[in-house]
Write a protein that holds these residues in place. Structure first.
Motif, PDB file in Angstrom:
ATOM      1  N   ASP A 102       9.623  12.719  -9.184  1.00  0.00           N
ATOM      2  CA  ASP A 102       8.117  12.112  -9.657  1.00  0.00           C
ATOM      3  C   ASP A 102       7.050  11.716  -9.099  1.00  0.00           C
ATOM      4  N   LEU A 103       7.327  10.785  -8.085  1.00  0.00           N
ATOM      5  CA  LEU A 103       6.613  10.047  -7.511  1.00  0.00           C
ATOM      6  C   LEU A 103       5.955  11.014  -6.037  1.00  0.00           C
ATOM      7  N   LEU A 104       7.687  11.404  -6.020  1.00  0.00           N
ATOM      8  CA  LEU A 104       7.287  11.870  -4.327  1.00  0.00           C
ATOM      9  C   LEU A 104       6.327  13.808  -4.821  1.00  0.00           C
ATOM     10  N   ALA A 105       6.829  13.949  -6.393  1.00  0.00           N
ATOM     11  CA  ALA A 105       5.850  15.593  -6.143  1.00  0.00           C
ATOM     12  C   ALA A 105       4.650  15.524  -6.442  1.00  0.00           C
ATOM     13  N   GLY A 106       4.040  14.272  -6.600  1.00  0.00           N
ATOM     14  CA  GLY A 106       2.738  13.910  -6.925  1.00  0.00           C
ATOM     15  C   GLY A 106       2.529  14.396  -8.400  1.00  0.00           C
ATOM     16  N   ASP A 107       3.519  14.005  -9.495  1.00  0.00           N
ATOM     17  CA  ASP A 107       3.785  14.119 -10.766  1.00  0.00           C
ATOM     18  C   ASP A 107       3.771  13.112 -11.658  1.00  0.00           C
ATOM     19  N   LEU A 108       2.816  11.818 -11.131  1.00  0.00           N
ATOM     20  CA  LEU A 108       2.632  10.487 -11.014  1.00  0.00           C
ATOM     21  C   LEU A 108       0.901  10.418 -11.024  1.00  0.00           C
ATOM     22  N   ASP A 109       0.348   9.728 -11.935  1.00  0.00           N
ATOM     23  CA  ASP A 109      -1.133   8.573 -11.768  1.00  0.00           C
ATOM     24  C   ASP A 109      -0.985   7.434 -11.666  1.00  0.00           C
ATOM     25  N   LEU A 110      -0.121   6.542 -12.401  1.00  0.00           N
ATOM     26  CA  LEU A 110       0.013   4.740 -12.305  1.00  0.00           C
ATOM     27  C   LEU A 110       1.318   4.940 -11.795  1.00  0.00           C
ATOM     28  N   LEU A 111       1.988   3.582 -10.852  1.00  0.00           N
ATOM     29  CA  LEU A 111       3.206   3.377 -10.679  1.00  0.00           C
ATOM     30  C   LEU A 111       3.127   2.327 -10.890  1.00  0.00           C
ATOM     31  N   TYR A 112       4.125   1.583 -12.123  1.00  0.00           N
ATOM     32  CA  TYR A 112       4.554   0.220 -12.044  1.00  0.00           C
ATOM     33  C   TYR A 112       5.229  -0.522 -11.016  1.00  0.00           C
ATOM     34  N   VAL A 113       5.159  -1.561 -10.317  1.00  0.00           N
ATOM     35  CA  VAL A 113       6.758  -2.080  -9.614  1.00  0.00           C
ATOM     36  C   VAL A 113       6.273  -3.341  -9.627  1.00  0.00           C
ATOM     37  N   ALA A 114       7.489  -4.495  -9.469  1.00  0.00           N
ATOM     38  CA  ALA A 114       7.993  -6.156  -9.629  1.00  0.00           C
ATOM     39  C   ALA A 114       7.516  -6.007  -7.954  1.00  0.00           C
ATOM     40  N   PRO A 115       6.857  -7.413  -7.341  1.00  0.00           N
ATOM     41  CA  PRO A 115       6.785  -7.426  -6.387  1.00  0.00           C
ATOM     42  C   PRO A 115       8.452  -7.158  -5.542  1.00  0.00           C
ATOM     43  N   GLU A 116       9.337  -7.609  -5.645  1.00  0.00           N
ATOM     44  CA  GLU A 116      10.388  -7.649  -5.065  1.00  0.00           C
ATOM     45  C   GLU A 116      11.188  -6.328  -5.536  1.00  0.00           C
ATOM     46  N   ARG A 117      10.845  -5.264  -5.716  1.00  0.00           N
ATOM     47  CA  ARG A 117      11.272  -4.476  -5.414  1.00  0.00           C
ATOM     48  C   ARG A 117      10.325  -3.190  -4.628  1.00  0.00           C
ATOM     49  N   LEU A 118       9.131  -3.863  -4.710  1.00  0.00           N
ATOM     50  CA  LEU A 118       8.020  -3.127  -3.656  1.00  0.00           C
ATOM     51  C   LEU A 118       8.527  -3.838  -1.940  1.00  0.00           C
ATOM     52  N   LEU A 119       8.989  -4.858  -2.234  1.00  0.00           N
ATOM     53  CA  LEU A 119       8.677  -5.446  -0.353  1.00  0.00           C
ATOM     54  C   LEU A 119      10.175  -4.538  -0.613  1.00  0.00           C
ATOM     55  N   THR A 120      11.288  -4.257  -0.806  1.00  0.00           N
ATOM     56  CA  THR A 120      12.684  -3.844  -0.444  1.00  0.00           C
ATOM     57  C   THR A 120      11.894  -2.573   0.911  1.00  0.00           C
ATOM     58  N   GLY A 121      13.228  -2.371   1.493  1.00  0.00           N
ATOM     59  CA  GLY A 121      13.230  -1.414   3.275  1.00  0.00           C
ATOM     60  C   GLY A 121      13.086  -0.193   2.482  1.00  0.00           C
ATOM     61  N   ARG A 122      13.754   0.278   0.948  1.00  0.00           N
ATOM     62  CA  ARG A 122      14.104   1.192   0.583  1.00  0.00           C
ATOM     63  C   ARG A 122      12.391   2.073  -0.223  1.00  0.00           C
ATOM     64  N   PHE A 123      11.910   0.986  -0.398  1.00  0.00           N
ATOM     65  CA  PHE A 123      11.004   1.379  -1.918  1.00  0.00           C
ATOM     66  C   PHE A 123       9.611   1.518  -0.245  1.00  0.00           C
ATOM     67  N   LEU A 124       9.509   0.800   0.188  1.00  0.00           N
ATOM     68  CA  LEU A 124       8.256   0.807   1.306  1.00  0.00           C
ATOM     69  C   LEU A 124       8.575   2.068   1.979  1.00  0.00           C
ATOM     70  N   HIS A 125       9.232   3.149   2.102  1.00  0.00           N
ATOM     71  CA  HIS A 125       9.823   4.305   2.883  1.00  0.00           C
ATOM     72  C   HIS A 125       9.579   4.859   2.002  1.00  0.00           C
ATOM     73  N   LEU A 126      10.059   4.631   0.915  1.00  0.00           N
ATOM     74  CA  LEU A 126       9.372   5.695  -0.186  1.00  0.00           C
ATOM     75  C   LEU A 126       8.040   5.518  -0.548  1.00  0.00           C
ATOM     76  N   LEU A 127       7.485   4.639  -0.567  1.00  0.00           N
ATOM     77  CA  LEU A 127       5.812   4.817  -0.420  1.00  0.00           C
ATOM     78  C   LEU A 127       4.942   5.542   0.962  1.00  0.00           C
ATOM     79  N   GLU A 128       5.802   5.528   1.789  1.00  0.00           N
ATOM     80  CA  GLU A 128       5.365   6.064   3.099  1.00  0.00           C
ATOM     81  C   GLU A 128       5.990   7.822   2.905  1.00  0.00           C
TER      82      GLU A 128
END
Length: 605
Positions: A102-128
C-alpha cells in the motif's frame, strides 16, 4: 493552504477550529519547514502532523515508540476515513507485506513505525522507493524526549533518527513531545539536527486537572479508596513504585468492589496485553500499574491519575498525570507520599550504576518534586515553574488554593530532631528517633540505652504524625539524608549546621488530618450538566457505543468521545444536518454512525 487546512479539520476531524498554535504549526510543516513542538498531553499534538500529511503529497511517516499507541491512533484515523496503517512486530508477515504494498502504491496517508524498524536497511530502502514513486509527505518524530539521555524515557534508537534528514533533506520533519524541560529541549534540537527548526512551545498548563497531594498516614489503602470513591464508575490509573506493590494495590481495590486490573513488566505478555485492551475498550476500569504503562495511551476519558508512591521526577509526574482528562473535561491528579518514598528513591539513585553526573541530576529532579509536594503555594505555579513557565498562582484548582494549608515555626522542633539524630550516633531511622523524642520506652530504646540521651522525651508535645512530618520535611529540605549502607539510617548534612547553631529558622507545612480536609469534585469547571431526559439519552448512547466498539474490537473512544456523546445528548438533534453541527463529528463518522445515533435518540424519546 490555511483555508484547506481548516476545511479538512472540519470535514474529516469534526472540529470547528484550531486550538492554540495548531494552525501555525500546520502551516509551517505543510509549507515544507521543520518544527519542534512542545505541547501538553491532550493539547492536540497529533493534529499537528496528521493534517500536514493529508495536505501534502505522499505518505506521512510517523516514528512512534509504542505498539499500543500506533494501533490506537491508526484505528482512530481509519474511523475518520483516513488511510492509515502501522508496521510493527504485532503484524504477521502477510499483513506487513500488504502495508508495504500500500505504501509503494501510494494508498496510504499516514504510516506509523517504531524507530527500531525504521532504522533497518530494508525499511530505509522501502522509503527510498516510496519517495521516488509517490513522495514522502513528512517525518513526524513523536515522543521526541526519548532522544535525551537525561530524560525518563530514553530510547537509544532515537539518536540515530538524524538519518532521515541526511537521506531526505527535502522532506519536512516535526518533532513533538509533551514533556521536556529546557535542557531536554536543547538536546532534542541537537540530537535530531533541528537547531534551525521553528520552535512552538505551548503552555504546559492543564487547567482541567486538579492537583492534590496528601501524606501517607499508615492506614494503607484507605486513603486511596476514599479518593476513588469520589470517582465511582470512572476510568482511572493508579501508579505504584514496584511490581509487588501493583499486585497488592490491585487486589485491595478488587476486594473493595472496584473493577481494577494490574499491569507491570513482570506479567505474562498475553495477560498484560489483555488487561490493557480491557482498560482501553471498557468504561470504568481502574488500571494499577508501574510506569511501564501509559506512554502514548490515547484514552481521552481517564478521569483520575493517582500515585500511591512518589514518582522519580517532576517530568515523570507531569507526563503520568497528563494521561488524565485528555478530552479537556474535569480530571484529578492525586499523590500520596511519605518519608519512606524519599528514602527509597534516594537509595535507588545512590545504588544505581549511572555516573556521578547523572546521579546528581536525578537527585536534583527528585528534590524539585519534593519541593512541589511540600509547597504551601499554588501547585500549578510550582509545577509549571519547573518547565520555565511563569504562572501567577492562585489557580483555584489545586488543594493548596482550594484549602490553603497552615504553616508553623518548626525551628525548635527541627533542632530537637537534628540533635536527636546526632546524639544517637546517626545510625537509626525516623521511627526509632521519634520514640526517643517522645519518651517511648521500647525494647530497642532500652537495648541501646537511649533513655539516657539528653533528647529523651524532649518532644512529647508532638504526636507521631507531627514528628513524621518534621523528619519528612527535613529530608525534603536536604538537612537530613538516608545512609544506604546503614539500613537507611538518617544522618546530618552540612545544611543542618546553621539550624543547630540557631543561625537559620524553618517553617513547616502543617499536616492536617485527612478527615478534616475539604473534599471537592475534580475539575476547574463542571462537565455539562445534563437534564434528566438528556442524561437518559447519554446513557443510551454510551451503551450503543460500547456495543459498537465490541463488535469492531476497538476502544470505545475511537467511535466517539464522552464529550461528543454528552453534547449530542444535550442538543438532541433531530436530523443529520443538526448532528453534523456538533463538535467531534466529521463527515465519515456522520455517514457511518449518524443514522444509528439518531435511532438511539428516537428510542429514548
Amino acid at each position: 493552504m490555511e483555508n484547506a487546512a481548516l476545511e479538512l479539520l472540519r470535514t474529516t476531524f469534526g472540529h470547528p477550529g484550531f486550538r492554540g498554535e495548531q494552525a501555525e504549526i500546520v502551516a509551517c510543516v505543510a509549507g515544507g519547514n521543520d518544527a519542534l513542538v512542545l505541547m501538553p498531553t491532550g493539547g492536540g499534538k497529533s493534529l499537528c502532523y496528521q493534517l500536514p500529511a493529508l495536505l501534502r503529497d505522499g505518505c506521512g511517516i510517523v516514528v512512534s515508540p509504542l505498539i499500543a499507541l500506533m494501533q490506537d491512533q491508526v484505528e482512530a484515523l481509519r474511523q475518520l476515513g483516513v488511510r492509515a496503517a502501522c508496521l510493527n512486530s504485532s503484524l504477521d508477515a502477510g499483513a506487513a507485506a500488504e502495508v508495504e504494498r500500500d505504501l509503494l502504491a501510494g494508498d496510504l496517508d499516514l504510516l506509523y513505525v517504531a524507530p527500531e524498524r525504521l532504522l533497518t536497511g530494508r525499511f530505509l530502502h522501502l522509503l527510498e522507493r516510496a519517495h521516488a514513486s509517490h513522495g514522502i509527505a513528512l517525518f513526524a518524530i513523536d515522543e521526541a524526549h526519548c532522544v535525551s539521555h537525561w530524560g525518563h524515557d530514553f530510547r537509544p534508537e532515537y539518536r540515530q533518527l538524524t538519518i532521515l534528514h541526511e537521506r531526505w533533506p527535502d522532506v519536512p520533519r516535526i518533532a513533538l513531545t509533551a514533556t521536556a524541560d529546557a535542557p531536554t529541549r536543547r538536546e532534542i534540537a541537537e540530537r535530531l539536527a533541528l537547531e534551525d527548526a521553528r520552535r512552538f512551545v505551548s503552555s504546559f498548563d492543564r487547567p482541567n486537572i486538579r492537583y492534590r497531594v496528601v501524606q501517607k498516614d499508615g492506614k494503607g489503602s484507605r486513603a486511596l479508596l476514599d479518593f476513588i470513591a469520589g470517582h465511582k464508575g470512572e476510568s482511572g490509573i493508579v501508579y505504584a513504585f514496584s511490581r509487588k506493590r501493583v499486585e497488592k494495590v490491585a487486589e485491595q481495590l478488587q476486594l473493595a468492589g472496584i473493577d481494577a486490573l494490574p499491569y507491570h513488566a513482570g506479567m505474562p505478555n498475553e495477560q498484560r496485553a489483555a488487561n490493557q485492551r480491557r482498560f482501553l475498550q471498557a468504561d470504568g476500569v481502574v488500571m494499577v500499574a508501574t510506569i511501564a504503562f501509559g506512554m502514548g495511551i490515547d484514552k481521552p476519558d481517564v478521569r483520575f491519575v493517582a500515585h500511591v508512591d512518589l514518582p522519580k521526577s517532576i517530568e515523570g509526574y507531569y507526563q503520568e498525570t497528563g494521561r488524565a482528562g485528555r478530552d479537556g473535561e474535569p480530571a484529578e491528579a492525586w499523590l500520596s507520599y511519605g518519608l519512606g518514598d524519599v528514602v527509597n528513591l534516594r537509595q535507588l539513585i545512590n545504588q544505581g550504576e549511572a555516573g556521578e553526573e547523572r546521579k546528581q541530576l536525578e537527585v536534583r529532579k527528585l528534590d524539585a518534586l519534593l519541593g512541589y509536594c511540600e509547597s504551601t503555594d499554588c501547585r500549578r505555579q510550582a509545577l509549571l515553574g519547573w518547565f520555565g513557565e511563569a504562572h501567577e498562582g492562585h489557580c483555584g484548582n489545586c488543594d493548596n488554593c482550594i484549602d490553603p494549608p497552615e504553616s508553623w515555626d518548626g525551628t525548635e522542633a527541627a533542632r530537637k530532631a537534628l540533635s536527636c539524630v546526632y546524639r544517637s550516633g546517626q545510625r537509626f531511622g525516623a521511627g526509632h528517633l521519634i520514640d526517643i523524642l517522645r519518651g517511648v520506652a521500647t525494647d530497642k530504646v532500652q537495648r541501646f540505652g537511649h533513655g539516657q540521651l539528653s533528647t529523651w522525651g524532649i518532644g512529647a508535645d508532638l504526636d507521631v504524625r507531627q514528628w513524621s512530618g518534621v523528619f519528612r520535611q527535613l529530608v525534603a529540605a536536604g538537612l537530613l539524608e538516608a545512609d544506604v549502607d546503614r539500613h537507611n539510617a538518617l544522618r546530618l548534612t552540612a545544611l543542618a549546621t546553621p539550624v543547630l547553631r540557631g543561625e537559620r529558622t524553618l517553617r513547616f507545612r502543617k499536616d492536617a488530618p485527612r478527615s478534616t480536609r475539604r473534599r471537592e469534585r475534580a475539575g476547574a469547571a463542571p462537565m455539562i450538566e445534563l437534564a434528566p431526559e438528556a442524561a437518559l439519552r447519554f446513557d443510551a448512547l454510551r451503551e450503543w457505543r460500547a456495543t459498537t466498539a465490541r463488535e469492531q474490537n476497538v476502544p470505545a473512544y475511537v467511535i466517539f468521545h464522552d464529550a461528543t456523546l454528552r453534547a449530542i445528548a444535550a442538543a438532541d438533534p433531530g436530523d443529520l444536518d443538526d448532528l453534523a453541527g456538533i463538535a467531534g463529528i466529521g463527515g465519515t463518522k456522520l455517514e457511518r454512525y449518524g443514522e444509528a445515533v439518531l435511532q438511539q435518540l428516537f428510542d429514548v424519546a
